[in-house]
Design a protein around this motif. Structure first.
Motif, mmCIF file in Angstrom:
data_model
loop_
_atom_site.group_PDB
_atom_site.id
_atom_site.type_symbol
_atom_site.label_atom_id
_atom_site.label_comp_id
_atom_site.label_asym_id
_atom_site.label_seq_id
_atom_site.Cartn_x
_atom_site.Cartn_y
_atom_site.Cartn_z
ATOM 1 N N GLY A 1 0.851 -0.451 0.189
ATOM 2 C CA GLY A 1 -0.034 0.037 0.405
ATOM 3 C C GLY A 1 0.869 1.581 -0.268
ATOM 4 N N GLU A 2 1.996 1.571 0.833
ATOM 5 C CA GLU A 2 3.131 2.384 1.232
ATOM 6 C C GLU A 2 3.801 2.593 -0.513
ATOM 7 N N LEU A 3 3.860 2.361 -1.197
ATOM 8 C CA LEU A 3 4.851 2.038 -1.906
ATOM 9 C C LEU A 3 3.877 2.176 -3.336
ATOM 10 N N ALA A 4 2.728 1.995 -3.297
ATOM 11 C CA ALA A 4 1.405 1.626 -3.837
ATOM 12 C C ALA A 4 0.827 3.588 -4.074
ATOM 13 N N GLU A 5 0.878 3.765 -2.581
ATOM 14 C CA GLU A 5 0.581 5.569 -3.104
ATOM 15 C C GLU A 5 2.098 6.346 -3.711
ATOM 16 N N ARG A 6 3.140 5.277 -2.938
ATOM 17 C CA ARG A 6 4.196 6.776 -3.449
ATOM 18 C C ARG A 6 4.841 6.149 -5.047
ATOM 19 N N SER A 7 4.473 5.589 -5.634
ATOM 20 C CA SER A 7 4.232 5.217 -7.152
ATOM 21 C C SER A 7 3.435 5.300 -8.045
ATOM 22 N N GLY A 8 2.651 6.000 -7.606
ATOM 23 C CA GLY A 8 1.039 5.606 -7.947
ATOM 24 C C GLY A 8 0.720 4.910 -8.996
ATOM 25 N N LEU A 9 1.444 3.457 -8.827
ATOM 26 C CA LEU A 9 0.281 1.869 -9.068
ATOM 27 C C LEU A 9 -0.330 1.693 -8.128
ATOM 28 N N SER A 10 -1.105 0.687 -8.708
ATOM 29 C CA SER A 10 -2.268 -0.234 -7.638
ATOM 30 C C SER A 10 -1.323 -1.194 -7.567
ATOM 31 N N LYS A 11 -1.741 -1.357 -6.652
ATOM 32 C CA LYS A 11 -1.422 -3.182 -5.554
ATOM 33 C C LYS A 11 -1.313 -4.133 -5.875
ATOM 34 N N SER A 12 -2.535 -3.867 -6.707
ATOM 35 C CA SER A 12 -2.780 -6.041 -7.355
ATOM 36 C C SER A 12 -1.611 -5.415 -8.574
ATOM 37 N N THR A 13 -1.266 -4.335 -9.579
ATOM 38 C CA THR A 13 -0.075 -4.191 -9.952
ATOM 39 C C THR A 13 1.493 -4.743 -9.492
ATOM 40 N N LEU A 14 1.470 -4.013 -8.273
ATOM 41 C CA LEU A 14 2.357 -3.709 -7.833
ATOM 42 C C LEU A 14 3.195 -5.615 -7.513
ATOM 43 N N SER A 15 2.115 -6.022 -6.651
ATOM 44 C CA SER A 15 2.115 -7.495 -6.744
ATOM 45 C C SER A 15 1.936 -8.636 -7.998
ATOM 46 N N ARG A 16 1.504 -8.519 -8.692
ATOM 47 C CA ARG A 16 1.780 -9.220 -9.521
ATOM 48 C C ARG A 16 3.143 -9.635 -9.808
ATOM 49 N N ALA A 17 3.615 -8.050 -10.302
ATOM 50 C CA ALA A 17 5.366 -7.650 -10.837
ATOM 51 C C ALA A 17 6.241 -8.431 -9.918
ATOM 52 N N GLU A 18 5.704 -8.950 -8.653
ATOM 53 C CA GLU A 18 6.651 -9.484 -7.078
ATOM 54 C C GLU A 18 6.539 -10.513 -7.276
ATOM 55 N N ARG A 19 5.238 -11.349 -8.038
ATOM 56 C CA ARG A 19 4.949 -12.519 -7.164
ATOM 57 C C ARG A 19 5.844 -13.955 -9.173
ATOM 58 N N ALA A 20 5.608 -11.559 -10.396
ATOM 59 C CA ALA A 20 6.090 -12.916 -12.232
ATOM 60 C C ALA A 20 5.167 -13.033 -11.840
ATOM 61 N N GLU A 21 3.421 -12.814 -11.837
ATOM 62 C CA GLU A 21 2.375 -12.831 -12.686
ATOM 63 C C GLU A 21 2.318 -12.194 -13.727
ATOM 64 N N THR A 22 3.239 -10.880 -13.943
ATOM 65 C CA THR A 22 2.791 -10.462 -15.264
ATOM 66 C C THR A 22 4.816 -9.794 -15.897
ATOM 67 N N SER A 23 5.117 -9.531 -16.268
ATOM 68 C CA SER A 23 6.225 -9.070 -16.831
ATOM 69 C C SER A 23 5.729 -7.636 -17.147
ATOM 70 N N PRO A 24 6.696 -7.066 -16.784
ATOM 71 C CA PRO A 24 6.120 -5.260 -16.081
ATOM 72 C C PRO A 24 6.787 -4.683 -17.489
ATOM 73 N N THR A 25 6.060 -3.802 -17.635
ATOM 74 C CA THR A 25 6.082 -2.755 -18.583
ATOM 75 C C THR A 25 7.153 -1.440 -18.577
ATOM 76 N N ALA A 26 7.699 -1.357 -19.391
ATOM 77 C CA ALA A 26 8.618 -0.688 -18.742
ATOM 78 C C ALA A 26 8.089 1.171 -18.565
ATOM 79 N N ALA A 27 7.145 1.308 -18.663
ATOM 80 C CA ALA A 27 6.432 2.583 -17.515
ATOM 81 C C ALA A 27 6.970 2.114 -16.008
ATOM 82 N N LEU A 28 6.262 0.626 -16.569
ATOM 83 C CA LEU A 28 6.023 0.534 -14.861
ATOM 84 C C LEU A 28 7.324 0.336 -14.308
ATOM 85 N N LEU A 29 8.520 0.318 -14.804
ATOM 86 C CA LEU A 29 10.064 -0.516 -14.106
ATOM 87 C C LEU A 29 10.702 0.851 -14.082
ATOM 88 N N ASN A 30 10.349 1.907 -14.841
ATOM 89 C CA ASN A 30 10.821 3.121 -15.025
ATOM 90 C C ASN A 30 9.949 3.972 -13.329
#
Length: 197
Positions: free
Chosen positions: A36-65
């Protein structure tokens, strides 16, 4: 011609996406942040961050940036942190290739990875019609030299759009949003020299 492996999503727990996901989770933990704190700092959703951390999805260039901005790293630094120990020579066949298929962007890390160096070379390829935008720099004040090898490229930095043809080189510092657009008809290929402040 040597074949370069293009990194694409694989089964969860394997490959670059899994190593990258684990490293993103480690960085968040090192900072003591919840999703939740990372979502607030990054402007990304918790679900998007969670999926990226669990490698359920390949992160986009914009997300990694965005995450690189939060963690104070360039994309190459982040990617090098999930690779083996640094070596001074990186053969062409061993250079890491990462692809954001949705954006039509392929990124090859040319320089041997090393977290302690300030400069690096990256080869970028944008498909005709590709339009890649970053809302913030990975590291504020990052110096970039963009040299177009093939095709044409429109680069927007500091609110000014620059039309670049093959052979042109643009030097700029990244403080705000940037945009890389290849109107076509051919794809664009360029070298980006990145120097941390």
């Amino acid at each position: 011609m040597k074949h370069h492996e293009v990194i694409t999503p694989g089964p969860a727990g394997t490959g670059l996406d899994a190593r990258l996901g684990r490293r993103l989770a480690e960085l968040r933990t090192e900072h003591g942040w919840s999703l939740g704190e990372l979502a607030e700092r990054s402007g990304l959703s918790k679900s998007t961050l969670s999926r990226a951390e669990r490698a359920e999805t390949s992160p986009t260039a914009a997300l990694l940036n965005r995450l690189c901005n939060i963690y104070g790293r360039t994309m190459s630094q982040l990617l090098s942190e999930v690779e083996a120990a640094p070596a001074p020579l990186l053969r062409a066949a061993d250079q890491q290739v990462w692809e954001d298929r949705a954006a039509g962007f392929v990124r090859r890390s040319v320089s041997p990875p090393h977290g302690g160096l300030r400069g690096e070379l990256v080869e970028g390829r944008l498909a005709a019609g590709a339009d890649l935008s970053y809302d913030r720099p990975p590291v504020p004040g990052l110096e970039q030299h963009l040299w177009v090898l093939d095709g044409t490229l429109a680069v927007t930095a500091e609110g000014t759009e620059h039309q670049l043809d093959a052979g042109d080189c643009l030097r700029f510092r990244v403080w705000g949003p940037t945009r890389f657009r290849c109107a076509g008809p051919a794809p664009a290929r360029y070298v980006l020299a990145v120097v941390r402040p």
